[in-house]
Structures are given as C-alpha cells and as structure tokens.
Design an enzyme around this catalytic site. Sequence first.
Site, PDB file in Angstrom:
ATOM      1  N   SER A 120       0.814  -1.223   0.000  1.00 38.24           N
ATOM      2  CA  SER A 120       0.000   0.000   0.000  1.00 38.24           C
ATOM      3  C   SER A 120       0.846   1.270   0.000  1.00 38.24           C
ATOM      4  CB  SER A 120      -0.867  -0.019   1.264  1.00 38.24           C
ATOM      5  OG  SER A 120      -1.394   1.248   1.530  1.00 38.24           O
ATOM      6  N   GLU A 177       0.219   3.627   1.777  1.00 39.39           N
ATOM      7  CA  GLU A 177       0.329   4.061   3.179  1.00 39.39           C
ATOM      8  C   GLU A 177       1.737   3.818   3.721  1.00 39.39           C
ATOM      9  OE1 GLU A 177      -1.871   5.402   5.805  1.00 39.39           O
ATOM     10  OE2 GLU A 177      -2.646   6.212   3.947  1.00 39.39           O
ATOM     11  N   TYR A 189      -1.238   0.420  10.646  1.00 35.41           N
ATOM     12  CA  TYR A 189      -1.551  -0.243   9.365  1.00 35.41           C
ATOM     13  C   TYR A 189      -0.372  -0.106   8.406  1.00 35.41           C
ATOM     14  CZ  TYR A 189      -3.508  -0.860   4.670  1.00 35.41           C
ATOM     15  OH  TYR A 189      -3.718  -1.256   3.375  1.00 35.41           O
TER      16      TYR A 189
HETATM   17  P1  NAP Z   1     -11.326  -4.656   2.263  1.00 36.19           P
HETATM   18  O1  NAP Z   1     -12.522  -4.294   1.424  1.00 36.19           O
HETATM   19  O2  NAP Z   1     -11.224  -4.115   3.646  1.00 36.19           O
HETATM   20  O3  NAP Z   1     -11.270  -6.265   2.329  1.00 36.19           O
HETATM   21  C1  NAP Z   1     -10.426  -6.936   3.220  1.00 36.19           C
HETATM   22  C2  NAP Z   1     -10.659  -8.418   3.121  1.00 36.19           C
HETATM   23  O4  NAP Z   1      -9.803  -9.102   4.047  1.00 36.19           O
HETATM   24  C3  NAP Z   1     -12.083  -8.869   3.437  1.00 36.19           C
HETATM   25  O5  NAP Z   1     -12.453  -9.877   2.534  1.00 36.19           O
HETATM   26  C4  NAP Z   1     -11.929  -9.459   4.834  1.00 36.19           C
HETATM   27  O6  NAP Z   1     -12.882 -10.425   5.163  1.00 36.19           O
HETATM   28  C5  NAP Z   1     -10.563 -10.093   4.725  1.00 36.19           C
HETATM   29  N1  NAP Z   1      -9.940 -10.413   6.033  1.00 36.19           N
HETATM   30  C6  NAP Z   1      -9.627  -9.539   7.009  1.00 36.19           C
HETATM   31  N2  NAP Z   1      -9.079 -10.194   8.030  1.00 36.19           N
HETATM   32  C7  NAP Z   1      -9.033 -11.508   7.710  1.00 36.19           C
HETATM   33  C8  NAP Z   1      -8.573 -12.692   8.366  1.00 36.19           C
HETATM   34  N3  NAP Z   1      -8.045 -12.667   9.587  1.00 36.19           N
HETATM   35  N4  NAP Z   1      -8.665 -13.876   7.719  1.00 36.19           N
HETATM   36  C9  NAP Z   1      -9.225 -13.928   6.490  1.00 36.19           C
HETATM   37  N5  NAP Z   1      -9.689 -12.852   5.817  1.00 36.19           N
HETATM   38  C10 NAP Z   1      -9.592 -11.660   6.427  1.00 36.19           C
HETATM   39  O7  NAP Z   1      -9.985  -4.263   1.499  1.00 36.19           O
HETATM   40  P2  NAP Z   1      -9.752  -3.862  -0.052  1.00 36.19           P
HETATM   41  O8  NAP Z   1      -9.981  -2.403  -0.205  1.00 36.19           O
HETATM   42  O9  NAP Z   1     -10.451  -4.832  -0.915  1.00 36.19           O
HETATM   43  O10 NAP Z   1      -8.172  -4.055  -0.157  1.00 36.19           O
HETATM   44  C11 NAP Z   1      -7.603  -5.337  -0.480  1.00 36.19           C
HETATM   45  C12 NAP Z   1      -6.171  -5.383   0.014  1.00 36.19           C
HETATM   46  O11 NAP Z   1      -5.431  -4.336  -0.597  1.00 36.19           O
HETATM   47  C13 NAP Z   1      -5.994  -5.173   1.514  1.00 36.19           C
HETATM   48  O12 NAP Z   1      -4.878  -5.940   1.907  1.00 36.19           O
HETATM   49  C14 NAP Z   1      -5.666  -3.693   1.645  1.00 36.19           C
HETATM   50  O13 NAP Z   1      -4.937  -3.465   2.827  1.00 36.19           O
HETATM   51  C15 NAP Z   1      -4.838  -3.492   0.398  1.00 36.19           C
HETATM   52  N6  NAP Z   1      -4.845  -2.162  -0.180  1.00 36.19           N
HETATM   53  C16 NAP Z   1      -6.023  -1.530  -0.456  1.00 36.19           C
HETATM   54  C17 NAP Z   1      -5.999  -0.292  -1.073  1.00 36.19           C
HETATM   55  C18 NAP Z   1      -7.286   0.419  -1.424  1.00 36.19           C
HETATM   56  O14 NAP Z   1      -7.226   1.633  -1.719  1.00 36.19           O
HETATM   57  N7  NAP Z   1      -8.420  -0.259  -1.473  1.00 36.19           N
HETATM   58  C19 NAP Z   1      -4.777   0.295  -1.428  1.00 36.19           C
HETATM   59  C20 NAP Z   1      -3.599  -0.390  -1.148  1.00 36.19           C
HETATM   60  C21 NAP Z   1      -3.641  -1.635  -0.545  1.00 36.19           C
HETATM   61  P3  NAP Z   1     -14.309 -10.064   5.874  1.00 36.19           P
HETATM   62  O15 NAP Z   1     -15.231  -9.751   4.731  1.00 36.19           O
HETATM   63  O16 NAP Z   1     -14.612 -11.299   6.602  1.00 36.19           O
HETATM   64  O17 NAP Z   1     -14.071  -8.865   6.754  1.00 36.19           O
HETATM   65  O1  F7E Z   2      -8.849   8.216   4.139  1.00 42.78           O
HETATM   66  C1  F7E Z   2      -9.179  11.696   5.243  1.00 42.78           C
HETATM   67  C2  F7E Z   2      -8.278  10.785   6.049  1.00 42.78           C
HETATM   68  O2  F7E Z   2      -9.880   6.170   5.147  1.00 42.78           O
HETATM   69  C3  F7E Z   2      -8.330   9.035   3.126  1.00 42.78           C
HETATM   70  C4  F7E Z   2      -7.177   2.155   2.659  1.00 42.78           C
HETATM   71  O3  F7E Z   2      -7.734   1.453   1.575  1.00 42.78           O
HETATM   72  O4  F7E Z   2      -6.003   3.640   1.174  1.00 42.78           O
HETATM   73  C5  F7E Z   2      -6.918   3.599   2.249  1.00 42.78           C
HETATM   74  O5  F7E Z   2      -6.415   4.305   3.379  1.00 42.78           O
HETATM   75  C6  F7E Z   2      -8.035  10.423   3.684  1.00 42.78           C
HETATM   76  C7  F7E Z   2      -7.244  10.407   5.000  1.00 42.78           C
HETATM   77  O6  F7E Z   2      -8.226   5.978   3.195  1.00 42.78           O
HETATM   78  C8  F7E Z   2     -12.466  11.473   6.718  1.00 42.78           C
HETATM   79  O7  F7E Z   2      -7.745  11.456   7.180  1.00 42.78           O
HETATM   80  C9  F7E Z   2     -11.133  13.043   6.065  1.00 42.78           C
HETATM   81  O8  F7E Z   2      -6.247  11.376   4.948  1.00 42.78           O
HETATM   82  O9  F7E Z   2     -10.464   6.819   2.765  1.00 42.78           O
HETATM   83  P1  F7E Z   2      -9.449   6.753   3.825  1.00 42.78           P
HETATM   84  P2  F7E Z   2      -6.682   5.846   3.638  1.00 42.78           P
HETATM   85  O10 F7E Z   2      -6.490   6.089   5.074  1.00 42.78           O
HETATM   86  O11 F7E Z   2      -5.893   6.668   2.679  1.00 42.78           O
HETATM   87  C10 F7E Z   2      -4.725   3.061   1.448  1.00 42.78           C
HETATM   88  C11 F7E Z   2      -3.894   3.146   0.189  1.00 42.78           C
HETATM   89  C12 F7E Z   2      -4.815   1.708   2.030  1.00 42.78           C
HETATM   90  O12 F7E Z   2      -3.953   0.876   1.823  1.00 42.78           O
HETATM   91  C13 F7E Z   2      -5.866   1.479   3.069  1.00 42.78           C
HETATM   92  O13 F7E Z   2      -6.144   0.093   3.230  1.00 42.78           O
HETATM   93  O14 F7E Z   2      -9.272  11.050   3.977  1.00 42.78           O
HETATM   94  N1  F7E Z   2     -10.517  11.852   5.818  1.00 42.78           N
HETATM   95  N2  F7E Z   2     -12.324  12.826   6.623  1.00 42.78           N
HETATM   96  C14 F7E Z   2     -11.326  10.867   6.206  1.00 42.78           C
HETATM   97  N3  F7E Z   2     -11.181   9.522   6.146  1.00 42.78           N
HETATM   98  C15 F7E Z   2     -12.194   8.763   6.615  1.00 42.78           C
HETATM   99  N4  F7E Z   2     -12.104   7.411   6.532  1.00 42.78           N
HETATM  100  N5  F7E Z   2     -13.339   9.309   7.131  1.00 42.78           N
HETATM  101  C16 F7E Z   2     -13.525  10.672   7.223  1.00 42.78           C
HETATM  102  O15 F7E Z   2     -14.549  11.147   7.696  1.00 42.78           O
END
Ligand code: NAP
Ligand code: F7E
Length: 323
Positions: free
Chosen positions: A124, A126, A148
């Site tokens: 990520s 992050e 995270y």
């Molecule tokens: P998400 O919607 O939060 O999905 C997370 C998945 O992980 C869900 O299917 C969840 O299952 C499963 N999980 C969590 N804990 C588990 C455990 N102990 N054993 C088995 N399964 C478990 O995340 P996403 O947005 O699809 O992201 C997919 C991956 O990419 C994650 O690793 C995230 O950190 C990474 N990532 C996401 C982004 C983004 O912007 N979306 C960017 C960079 C990296 P349940 O349904 O049971 O909760």
């Molecule tokens: O926040 C700001 C907050 O929670 C984005 C995950 O998929 O992307 C995700 O992480 C920004 C932050 O995503 C609210 O402070 C303002 O600066 O949508 P977010 P994230 O933290 O960037 C990365 C790449 C991952 O890997 C992670 O799994 O938005 N923000 N106001 C807020 N954020 C939230 N959630 N809620 C608010 O009300």
Amino acid sequence: MTKRALITGITGQDGAYLAEFLLKRGYQVHGMVRRSSSENFDRIGHLRDKVQLHQADLLDQLSLVRLVDAVRPHHLYNLAAQSFVPTSFEQPLLTGEFTGLGVTRILEAVRTVDRSIRVYQASSSEMFGSVREEPQTETTPFWPRSPYGVAKVYGHWITVNYRESYDLFACSGILFNHESPLRGKEFVTRKITDAVARIKLGVQKKLKLGNLDALRDWGFAGDYVRAMWMMLHHDRPDDYVIATGQKHSVREFAELAFAHVGLPWEPYVEVDPKFLRPAEVTTLCGDSAKARRVLGWEPEVSFPELVAMMVDADLNRVRKEMA
Ligand code: NAP
Ligand code: F7E
C-alpha cells in the site's frame, strides 16, 4: 489446462473485482473466507455459483497450509487484511497479526506446499506515509504513519525476502487508494458518495468529515485489479507502484460529488475532530512509470468519472432502499 487462482480477502472490494476479472478470463476461482456467525458475501453475491469458497484464517497457519494444499492454485492473491487505518490505531496488535504476520503465514504455506505458486501481495501507498519525495516510486523510502502502514511495510519486505531467499515468484503491488461503488462506507470516498445520495434524496442532513485538506491519488479498483494480474503474468517477479499520478483533496472530492447531483457542498459538510487521526498522511501521489513501461498497465477511469460512477451507484441503491 484451466488455471486456478486463490484469492484471500475475496469478500472485500478488490476481491470482488478480481474474482470477476479472473472468471471472465476463464480461471477457476477459489476464495478464502473466515468463519463468521453471519455470512458477509454481499459483494460477491452475483458470483456465488461461479467461485469456490473455503474457510481459513490469516491467524491460523495450519488452515492456510491445508487451503493451499487443497486448492493447489497457480496464482495466489493475498488481499486479506485489516485495511482501515483508524482501526489500526485502536487495534494495533490485531492489525499487526492480520496485515503484517498474516503475509508470512501465506508465504510459509506456499513455501511448504509448492514453491511454484505465484504470489501477489497487496502492499500500500500508506507505507510512504510522511512522504520523502513526490511523486512516490518503487525506490522512495518508507515512513509509515499508522500501525496499518507499519504492518504493510513488514508485509512488503517479507514478500521481497521470500522472493530473494526461496526464489518464490512473489510480487508486491504498491497500490495507491482505489475506490468503487463496492468500497466500504467507512472510507472517505464512499462515505461522501453515500451521504451525497442520501442528502439529495432527503434522508440525511449533514456529512461529518475529518481532514478536508488530505490529498490522495485516487483511482478505480477495476483498473487496479488488472494490474495485479499483469504482475503475475510477467516473466519475472517484481514490485510495482500502481497509481494515476494525480492527487486531489478530500474537499475536492466532496465538491465534485455534490456538484454531480446539483448541490453545493459547503452547507452540508461539517468538520468533526472525531475523524482526525493521531498521525495523518497528508499527501500521496504515485508515479507508476515502471508499471506502464514494463507491464503496459494504464488506468482507464478518470477522477471525475470515478466520482460520478460512485455517486450514481449510491443514488440507485438508496432509491431502491427507499422504495
Ligand atoms: P477490504 O474491502 O477491507 O477487504 C479486506 C478483506 O480481508 C475482506 O475480505 C476481509 O474479510 C478479509 N480479512 C480480514 N481479516 C481476515 C482474516 N483474519 N482472515 C481472512 N480474511 C480476512 O480491502 P480492499 O480495499 O479490498 O483491499 C484489499 C487489500 O489491498 C488489503 O490488503 C488492503 O490493505 C490493500 N490495499 C487496499 C488499497 C485500497 O485503496 N483499497 C490500497 C492499497 C492496498 P471479511 O469480509 O470477513 O471482513
Ligand atoms: O482516508 C481523510 C483521512 O480512510 C483518506 C485504505 O484502503 O487507502 C486507504 O487508506 C483520507 C485520510 O483511506 C475522513 O484522514 C477526512 O487522509 O479513505 P481513507 P486511507 O487512510 O488513505 C490506502 C492506500 C490503504 O492501503 C488502506 O487500506 O481522507 N478523511 N475525513 C477521512 N477519512 C475517513 N475514513 N473518514 C472521514 O470522515
């Protein structure tokens, strides 16, 4: 021969898009789900008769070994994680177990069962946290700003280490924020588009947010799962930044989302300090030149198209709920 793919985290946003993508390409798709007292298959409901689900958990090494042995996938996509940054401050140990050590358990399962399985690790942006340079590339140093982010840095380096130590075909995709109508409602983009739909339809009055100045490089999840697949199809395992190269503020996202339904954003948005984080990632913007050059990957959905797609999907859903 039909290729088998195993997706951990298949019930999440990316898991659902990836499963659909792989099914369209003729893969036999297997998904790992964890045990729950109530089923949580909303995002893959339409795929239930096409994917094979198996119970296992990132915390349980033996369940992972048995799963990999039973499925014998050609490709394994490790998408499962505790992925919500604020929760990682509340539950840092659990986040470390799932998001960090969980990766080692997956890699150990592959190493034990069959080293020829190709592995994708969901790293990520992050990890860049307090960014050392802009835009961020594969060589930008990491400075994570949340438990995270720290756990993801561990997951990234253990993936690199298993590739170097055991010659595993293991890739780490450093994906910047990617969104869609399937995004969880706790993440800021979906929180905004859901609220915009509800405010437009008269069932919500205000939208409370945290840091409106935060800048993110937001892309479309459908484009990003294609990049995961491309990484596992290259002739050599490597790490890639996947990003659009454009950043926008939370304020801009809200402005555009409200404008899409013909409303001004200011009267409806309030800042609530409860949504501020102990340490914030103020800006992220990726340079995916390597993925574009080596894999031929390009994002297809623009920022305004993404916002419009998410608002329209929430409008349709809320309308149906009201009816
Ligand atoms: P998400 O919607 O939060 O999905 C997370 C998945 O992980 C869900 O299917 C969840 O299952 C499963 N999980 C969590 N804990 C588990 C455990 N102990 N054993 C088995 N399964 C478990 O995340 P996403 O947005 O699809 O992201 C997919 C991956 O990419 C994650 O690793 C995230 O950190 C990474 N990532 C996401 C982004 C983004 O912007 N979306 C960017 C960079 C990296 P349940 O349904 O049971 O909760
Ligand atoms: O926040 C700001 C907050 O929670 C984005 C995950 O998929 O992307 C995700 O992480 C920004 C932050 O995503 C609210 O402070 C303002 O600066 O949508 P977010 P994230 O933290 O960037 C990365 C790449 C991952 O890997 C992670 O799994 O938005 N923000 N106001 C807020 N954020 C939230 N959630 N809620 C608010 O009300």
